[in-house]
Design an enzyme around this catalytic site. Structure first.
Site, mmCIF file in Angstrom:
data_model
loop_
_atom_site.group_PDB
_atom_site.id
_atom_site.type_symbol
_atom_site.label_atom_id
_atom_site.label_comp_id
_atom_site.label_asym_id
_atom_site.label_seq_id
_atom_site.Cartn_x
_atom_site.Cartn_y
_atom_site.Cartn_z
ATOM 1 N N GLU A 1 -2.654 11.828 2.791
ATOM 2 C CA GLU A 1 -3.311 11.447 3.770
ATOM 3 C C GLU A 1 -3.061 11.944 5.352
ATOM 4 O OE1 GLU A 1 -2.300 7.122 5.206
ATOM 5 O OE2 GLU A 1 -4.294 6.570 6.098
ATOM 6 N N GLU B 1 1.273 -1.287 -0.335
ATOM 7 C CA GLU B 1 -0.073 0.358 -0.250
ATOM 8 C C GLU B 1 0.876 1.378 0.018
ATOM 9 O OE1 GLU B 1 -3.039 0.311 3.065
ATOM 10 O OE2 GLU B 1 -2.804 2.438 3.360
#
Ligand SMILES: *[C@@H]1O[C@H](CO)[C@@H](O)[C@H](O)[C@H]1NC(C)=O
Ligand SMILES: *[C@@H]1O[C@H](CO)[C@@H](O)[C@H](O)[C@H]1NC(C)=O
Ligand SMILES: *[C@@H]1O[C@H](CO)[C@@H](O)[C@H](O)[C@H]1NC(C)=O
Ligand SMILES: *[C@@H]1O[C@H](CO)[C@@H](O)[C@H](O)[C@H]1NC(C)=O
Length: 367
Positions: free
Chosen positions: A189, A184
């Protein structure tokens, strides 16, 4: 004089303790009289020193090892922009894998609620602001690109990042059905007020660490990318305050560029006013001309090509959940009111700042 007498005392000092004990024994300082044991001791000592020198040299070489990020020639492979932006994605509608207080809405529902909206110039993805009693979770969107990637240069031109208490927005890449096996890559974020900047993070299976030489401007949070360490925090690198949230949006946003190749994964951030011209013109962007990245994940202690594969680009806005909603983060760190789920349930208008807006996403592949 004191000096002289002291010298005399030194030259005439009594023999070492061992000699006093056995006056007849030969001096240990003179190799001529060394016994077998002493010779073995000396040899062992020499070998130990040699090993130390070799280990030191190996560690030194290891500490200085750095991948060859030589220039690759990129050309445009996929252009996500315009009114058809969302046609390139699947809408995720299952239970949130990150335990969020959210209902992810399908494509038709998102369009009718205007949670996803694309014009010729921008694409918007947002959280519902109409429901004043979202007692089982608030409506939001999570989109997954139909196309999967295993390398490339990903250029995200972002106008607005979502922020506000309870939000957990992310723009990332993963193979969700093979996680964490295929890795990932979290490019953009943050959680809640997002005042501490963007976090770029990798998550992997065992055997991917970043405790090596890196060239980056961000602040290292953790060095082990393995999902079994630090409660799956991953190996994160944090940017400055204006890399996400209100500060980022006020500047008109900017560009995040992520280069993913076997040598490593690097992420650059450019505020709107500082976007390099090879990104603006878009013909063949050249990361080797961009200077130091915000985050650098070299392949020196992590096989990038075996840990990162077959990933879709994913964008979503989660609410509460494992990161944003933990009391430690929601209340203690980010100072949000009450409980996270109460906030999501009742405070509909608070989600007016919870939207992504993109000019375009472009994916380039190396020749
Ligand atoms: C949907 O959202 C866009 C962008 O905010 C806005 O311009 C448009 O008017 C909205 N459409 C409807 C039907 O509300
Ligand atoms: C690639 O990813 C897709 C979507 O997650 C998945 O369905 C497929 O099984 C994956 N393929 C491989 C070879 O891992
Ligand atoms: C890490 O991934 C493994 C394999 O999917 C899973 O069993 C484990 O629960 C994960 N650990 C965490 C903390 O997410
Ligand atoms: C609702 O959200 C706004 C904006 O974030 C905040 O100022 C306000 O305190 C919130 N109200 C409640 C009851 O949580």
């Amino acid at each position: 004089m004191y000096e002289n007498s002291s010298n005399i005392r030194l030259t005439e000092a009594p023999p070492p303790y061992e000699d006093i004990k056995s006056p007849g024994s030969p001096s240990k300082a003179n190799p001529k009289y060394w016994g077998r044991k002493v010779w073995i001791g000396v040899a062992v000592g020499a070998i130990v020193i040699l090993i130390a020198v070799i280990v030191g040299a190996v560690l030194g070489v290891r500490a200085n090892a750095y991948p060859n990020y030589s220039k690759l020639t990129y050309s445009l492979a996929d252009d996500y922009s315009g009114t058809g932006f969302f046609d390139n994605f699947d809408y995720f509608t299952g239970y949130d894998p990150s335990s969020g207080f959210v209902h992810y809405v399908d494509s038709a529902g998102s369009q009718s609620l205007n949670l996803t909206y694309a014009s010729s110039s921008t694409a918007i993805l947002r959280v519902d602001t109409s429901d004043t009693d979202a007692s089982t979770g608030r409506k939001s969107v999570r989109i997954t690109s139909k196309k999967q990637y295993s390398s490339g240069l990903f250029v995200f031109d972002i106008v607005n990042t979502p922020y506000g208490c309870s939000t957990w927005p992310a723009l990332w890449l993963s193979d969700a059905s093979n996680w964490p096996t295929n890795g990932e890559i979290d490019v953009v974020e943050a959680v809640n007020g997002a005042t501490s900047g963007n976090q770029v993070t990798l998550h992997t299976t065992k055997g991917c660490e970043m405790d090596r030489k890196r060239k980056e401007t961000g602040k290292v949070l953790h060095k082990n990318c393995y999902n079994g360490t630090n409660s799956n925090a991953g190996c994160g690198v944090q940017g400055a305050e204006d890399t996400f949230g209100q500060a980022f949006n006020t500047n008109g946003g900017g560009v995040y560029a992520m280069e993913w190749r076997s040598a490593g994964i690097r992420v650059w951030f450019f505020a709107r006013s500082k976007i390099p011209s090879d990104i603006t013109t878009g013909s063949s962007p050249d990361p080797s001309s961009w200077g130091t990245a915000l985050a650098d994940f070299p392949n020196t202690d992590c096989s990038i090509s075996s840990h990162f594969r077959n990933q879709s680009i994913i964008a979503n806005i989660d609410l509460c959940g494992a990161w944003a909603g933990s009391t430690e983060v929601y209340s203690t760190q980010d100072g949000c009111p009450g409980t996270c789920t109460d906030f999501v349930t009742t405070n509909a208008t608070a989600f007016e700042t919870a939207f992504w807006e993109w000019n375009s996403w472009k994916v380039y592949t190396a020749a």
